[in-house]
Design a protein around this motif. Structure first.
Motif, short mmCIF file in Angstrom:
data_model
loop_
_atom_site.label_atom_id
_atom_site.label_comp_id
_atom_site.label_asym_id
_atom_site.label_seq_id
_atom_site.Cartn_x
_atom_site.Cartn_y
_atom_site.Cartn_z
N GLU A 117 0.80 -1.21 0.00
CA GLU A 117 0.00 0.00 0.00
C GLU A 117 0.83 1.26 0.00
O GLU A 117 0.32 2.35 -0.16
CB GLU A 117 -0.91 -0.01 1.23
N TYR A 118 2.10 1.17 0.32
CA TYR A 118 2.93 2.37 0.31
C TYR A 118 4.18 2.06 -0.45
O TYR A 118 5.20 1.83 0.12
CB TYR A 118 3.37 2.72 1.71
N THR B 151 -6.02 1.93 2.59
CA THR B 151 -6.21 2.93 1.53
C THR B 151 -5.16 4.01 1.61
O THR B 151 -4.82 4.60 0.60
CB THR B 151 -7.60 3.56 1.65
N VAL B 152 -4.69 4.29 2.81
CA VAL B 152 -3.73 5.37 2.96
C VAL B 152 -2.40 5.02 2.36
O VAL B 152 -1.77 5.82 1.69
CB VAL B 152 -3.47 5.64 4.44
N VAL C 130 -0.28 4.69 -2.08
CA VAL C 130 0.13 5.60 -3.12
C VAL C 130 1.32 5.14 -3.92
O VAL C 130 1.26 5.05 -5.13
CB VAL C 130 0.48 6.92 -2.49
N VAL D 286 -6.44 8.46 -0.38
CA VAL D 286 -5.19 8.68 0.34
C VAL D 286 -5.33 9.81 1.35
O VAL D 286 -4.48 9.99 2.22
CB VAL D 286 -4.06 8.99 -0.67
N LYS E 260 -4.72 9.20 9.10
CA LYS E 260 -3.75 8.44 8.32
C LYS E 260 -2.36 8.85 8.78
O LYS E 260 -1.67 9.63 8.12
CB LYS E 260 -3.94 8.71 6.83
#
Length: 287
Positions: A18-19, A54-55, A58, A175, A227
């Motif tokens: 997720e990141y 979701t955070v 990106v 995000v 977040k």
């Protein structure tokens, strides 16, 4: 991303991370030991907790988009020791200074004009990891500038178009950002990569495969943030091409870790993190 997963340019769709790393490049100049007047001058998320899913998405989405844009490119061969053009090996002391100034200029805040040798390739890879892991990647105009400064011109247009699609308004909203990629009022968006070390896996006169071990910060800092900023560890493998008198990225992939054991440091408050991000500029690197 689960341990052992490797998401390269050749993959399509979202990755499990997720990141991911690519994704401000506020710049500070530093000088490494042994460099003679040299200007010294891409994240991955916390473990998959549902609240951060979701955070933390990106940078990984960016990697997935790059994967789509560069199908078939990707991982370089791994190896602890690889000869450079000079015949020297980058092994046990990959960051040892050589006295050669590896950076001749800059493309805005991103270094350019890297030396056509082992240390120049490592310097380019470290600088590019920092730029591609910056908050500026979430804004369309600055993202295109970063891609032009870091990638082979032959792939920039297609890659930029795919990333414009990837950074959709819905994605940015998930995000925690506004549609233009900026943070809501009262919050600071953090996306920063720090290169810990580099290693050359392979190199010849026209190409180089460089591994960059990184740590990163990503999240929203400030009162009321849902977040929080988290730290991550990952390794980016960049396949570089010598084009137009400089090293440029041809393809890339990312793996998790190596990750050290967390220390006993107290987690700072949201305001402390926001103040640190605003008060301390990021670094650019040169060997």
């Amino acid at each position: 991303m689960s341990p052992g997963d490797d998401h390269g340019y050749g993959d399509s769709g979202r990755t499990g991370d997720e990141y991911s790393t690519i994704g401000g490049t506020r710049q500070t100049r530093t000088r490494l030991p042994g460099s003679e007047g040299g200007d010294n001058h891409g994240r991955r998320p916390a473990r998959s907790s549902r609240s951060l899913v979701t955070v933390v998405g990106v940078v990984v989405l960016l990697i997935a988009a790059i994967a789509f844009a560069n199908r078939g490119g990707g991982g370089g061969e791994s190896g602890d020791d690889a000869p450079g053009r000079s015949g020297r090996k980058a092994g046990s002391a990959p960051t040892a200074p050589t006295g050669t100034k590896p950076v001749a200029g800059g493309a805005g805040p991103i270094a350019s004009g890297f030396a056509h040798d082992v240390q120049g390739a490592q310097s380019a890879a470290a600088n590019y990891a920092v730029a591609l892991g910056s908050a500026e990647m979430f804004r369309a105009n600055s993202r295109r500038d970063i891609l032009r400064a870091t990638h082979d011109p032959a792939i920039v247009d297609g890659l930029a178009a795919d990333l414009d699609t990837a950074y959709s308004p819905d994605f940015l909203k998930n995000v925690g950002l506004k549609e233009d990629g900026t943070a809501p009022s009262g919050l600071s968006f953090v996306s920063r990569t720090v290169a810990v070390g580099t290693k050359v896996a392979a190199q010849d006169d026209a190409s180089a495969t460089v591994e960059v071990w990184c740590t990163g910060l990503v999240g929203l800092a400030g009162q009321g943030s849902t977040k929080p900023v988290t730290s991550t560890w990952f390794t980016i493998t960049q396949k570089l091409k010598w084009v137009g008198g400089d090293w440029k990225i041809e393809s890339s992939n990312q793996t998790e870790g190596p990750t050290p054991v967390n220390g006993d440091n107290r987690a700072s408050t949201a305001d402390e993190i926001a103040g640190a991000v605003e008060g301390y500029g990021g670094f650019t690197y040169a060997r």
